[in-house]
Design an enzyme around this catalytic site. Structure first.
Site, PDB file in Angstrom:
ATOM      1  N   GLU A 198      -1.897  -5.914 -10.421  1.00 31.68           N
ATOM      2  CA  GLU A 198      -2.049  -4.653 -11.148  1.00 31.68           C
ATOM      3  C   GLU A 198      -1.172  -4.633 -12.406  1.00 31.68           C
ATOM      4  OE1 GLU A 198      -1.980  -1.147  -8.627  1.00 31.68           O
ATOM      5  OE2 GLU A 198      -3.770  -1.834  -7.578  1.00 31.68           O
ATOM      6  N   GLU A 321      -7.802  -5.660  -3.080  1.00 31.09           N
ATOM      7  CA  GLU A 321      -7.317  -4.395  -2.508  1.00 31.09           C
ATOM      8  C   GLU A 321      -8.490  -3.424  -2.462  1.00 31.09           C
ATOM      9  OE1 GLU A 321      -3.668  -2.639  -3.916  1.00 31.09           O
ATOM     10  OE2 GLU A 321      -2.775  -4.623  -4.259  1.00 31.09           O
TER      11      GLU A 321
HETATM   12  O1  AHR Z   1      -1.882  -1.015  -1.357  1.00 30.44           O
HETATM   13  C1  AHR Z   1      -0.949  -0.146  -1.891  1.00 30.44           C
HETATM   14  C2  AHR Z   1      -0.741  -0.346  -3.380  1.00 30.44           C
HETATM   15  O2  AHR Z   1      -1.917  -0.021  -4.047  1.00 30.44           O
HETATM   16  C3  AHR Z   1      -0.450  -1.738  -3.844  1.00 30.44           C
HETATM   17  O3  AHR Z   1       0.889  -2.064  -3.752  1.00 30.44           O
HETATM   18  C4  AHR Z   1      -0.867  -1.699  -5.276  1.00 30.44           C
HETATM   19  O4  AHR Z   1      -1.268  -2.956  -5.752  1.00 30.44           O
HETATM   20  C5  AHR Z   1      -1.968  -0.675  -5.296  1.00 30.44           C
HETATM   21  O5  AHR Z   1      -1.805   0.247  -6.295  1.00 30.44           O
END
Ligand code: AHR
Length: 517
Positions: A198, A321
């Site tokens: 991210e 994710e």
């Molecule tokens: O999964 C929780 C968080 O969500 C992670 O650390 C991040 O990459 C995303 O924003």
């Protein structure tokens, strides 16, 4: 999936009148068993474990001196449960944590490891007792592929370069010798390596142009020490619908990566008020599933952009994710992202996995967030207690698709309407495994009505059909330590073979897996 219309529902119903299972609420489905498509990589069924809340500490790691049964500090009950869903790959150490993690703090004698503050997640002190060696031990116990995410945001190129050497070099080299001094002689097998997380947000607030340049620079020094097993390099990708990010990064650095990530969470409300994991009404159920269905659009559009510079689909889309993100359980640390998991999560998992399967030509990995005690978990723990969630059961039911060939499906189904909002009532994907057995995974999104499925099976003659179903009585049904089996799969007797295919009746709010052989 074609947009359903009243006409198509009526037409489908008229056609069905001649069949044994004539119903007003009927979907028609064609499965082309004679046109197997790309392999559904089992990596689509991947997981993610971050130093966040009680995922690593308490969830996986209890330490060697714990009364909770463990193997070298890793709890046995959690490993045993996860082995049953055949976890193919585990992403670590973050997430946002990855971009503030300094790996050298997590090696050597545990009592000498420096502590740090986990600034992203609750501001708690991280003692670094779970580090590189413990992570690879966990992967070995699970029989899963490690996926390590390196620090671009606050780490140096040298630090990343040395970590890769530490993990993968068998030479008589400084980092390999440091690893040996810490008790591990042979290099670990590491295939998947992420260059930042991210980077548009917690990983450094970069523009796509700046990240692409950084990716090129860091990646240059991520060496293939094990030439026979080169790394699969994954660049940090877009947030949900940020198509510009994908375009810029692909154009600038697409040739230097094997994978590009995509993050997308299902949040029924706003980021300020996301909604409860278990206290919700039908409006929220509908909205949650509608938002999950948007994943199809995201994957399609990002894939189309990737096609512009990578028509041969050499770069995998890595959805590393995804999952539901609700308000934390009342009374728990807001920074720990601990939420319950209900039948609604099971539907979200089923719909999402069906989407990833159907895009198996481009989606080469996905990692649900996160494995234990964080967001849409497989497992919840409370000290020595442990339970598996409805989402866990979906992952177990969908193992039939691991490395099977995708079968094209055509579906026309009635809408599930709430207020003025309509969504398709059925989600499906199909595959044929190496033994020629066909599997379908179907979700009925409608919590009020069963839906009939009239299926044509082109190019195959099945002799038997069996199935399993997940369908408790309430939309928000969930497992607790006192009642851990409220949501669990049962035998499904609602399908029967007919000439050229099968008929099935999917119960309201259900996830069903069918096997035809
Ligand atoms: O999964 C929780 C968080 O969500 C992670 O650390 C991040 O990459 C995303 O924003």
């Amino acid at each position: 999936m074609k947009a359903p219309s009243l006409l198509c529902v009526v037409a489908a119903s008229l056609l069905m009148a001649a069949s044994a299972s004539a119903q007003t609420n009927t979907a028609t489905l064609t499965v082309s068993a004679d046109k197997p498509g790309p392999e559904i990589s089992r990596m689509i069924y991947g997981h993610f474990a971050e130093h966040l809340g009680r995922c690593i500490y308490e969830g996986f790691w209890v330490g060697e001196d714990s009364k909770i049964p463990n193997t070298r500090g890793i709890r046995n009950d959690v490993v045993d449960a996860l082995k049953k869903i055949k976890v193919p790959v585990l992403r670590w150490p973050g997430g946002c944590f990855a971009d503030e993690y300094h790996w050298k703090d997590g090696i050597g004698p545990r009592e000498k490891r420096p502590a740090m503050i986990n600034t992203h997640w609750g501001g708690v002190v991280e003692n670094n007792h779970f580090g590189t060696h413990e992570f690879f031990d966990l992967c070995e116990q699970l029989g899963t592929e490690p996926y390590v995410c390196g620090n671009v945001g606050s780490g140096t190129v040298q630090e990343m370069m040395e970590w890769v050497e530490y993990m993968t070099s068998d030479a008589d080299s400084p980092m390999a010798n440091l690893r040996r001094a810490n008790g591990r002689d042979k290099a670990w097998k590491l295939k998947y390596f992420g260059v930042g997380n991210e980077s548009w947000g917690c990983g450094g607030n970069m523009t796509p142009e700046f990240y692409a340049d950084n990716y090129r620079r860091y990646n240059t020094f991520v060496k293939n020490y094990d030439r026979a097993n080169p790394l699969y390099r994954i660049a940090g990708g877009a947030n949900s619908g940020d198509y510009n990010w994908t375009e810029v990064v692909m154009k600038s650095a697409g040739r230097q990566m094997q994978g590009l990530s995509l993050h997308h969470y299902t949040v029924p409300g706003t980021w300020q008020k996301k909604g409860s994991a278990t206290q919700f009404d039908e409006a929220e159920w509908h909205k949650t599933l509608r938002k999950t269905l948007e994943t199809e659009t995201l994957v399609t559009k990002h894939a189309a952009i990737m096609d512009q510079t990578d028509p041969g689909k050499k770069v995998g889309m890595i959805v590393d994710e995804w999952g539901t993100w609700f308000d934390v359980e009342p009374g728990t640390n807001p920074g720990f992202l601990y939420q319950q998991n209900s039948l609604r999560d099971a539907l979200v998992a089923g719909i999402s996995l069906n989407i990833f399967n159907r895009h198996a030509d481009r989606v080469k990995m996905a990692n649900i967030a996160q494995t234990v005690n964080v967001l849409q978990s497989m497992i919840l723990t409370d000290k020595e207690k442990m339970l598996v969630t409805p989402t866990y059961h979906v992952f177990e039911m969908f193992t039939v698709h691991h490395d099977a060939s995708l079968l094209p499906v055509e579906l026309q189904c009635p809408d599930y309407q709430f207020g003025n909002d309509k969504i398709p009532s059925v989600s499906v994907s199909a595959s044929k495994d190496k033994a020629g057995v066909i599997h379908l995974t179907l979700c009925n999104l409608n919590p009020n009505e069963a839906v009939g499925v009239s299926a044509q099976l082109a190019g195959a003659n099945a002799g038997a059909i069996t199935g399993r179903v997940l369908t408790p009585t309430a939309m928000n049904a969930h497992n607790t330590y006192d009642r851990p089996e409220v949501v669990k799969p049962a035998a499904f007797n609602g399908a029967k073979l007919v000439e050229g295919g099968f008929n099935a009746t999917l119960p309201a709010k259900s996830v069903v897996v069918l096997e035809l052989k």
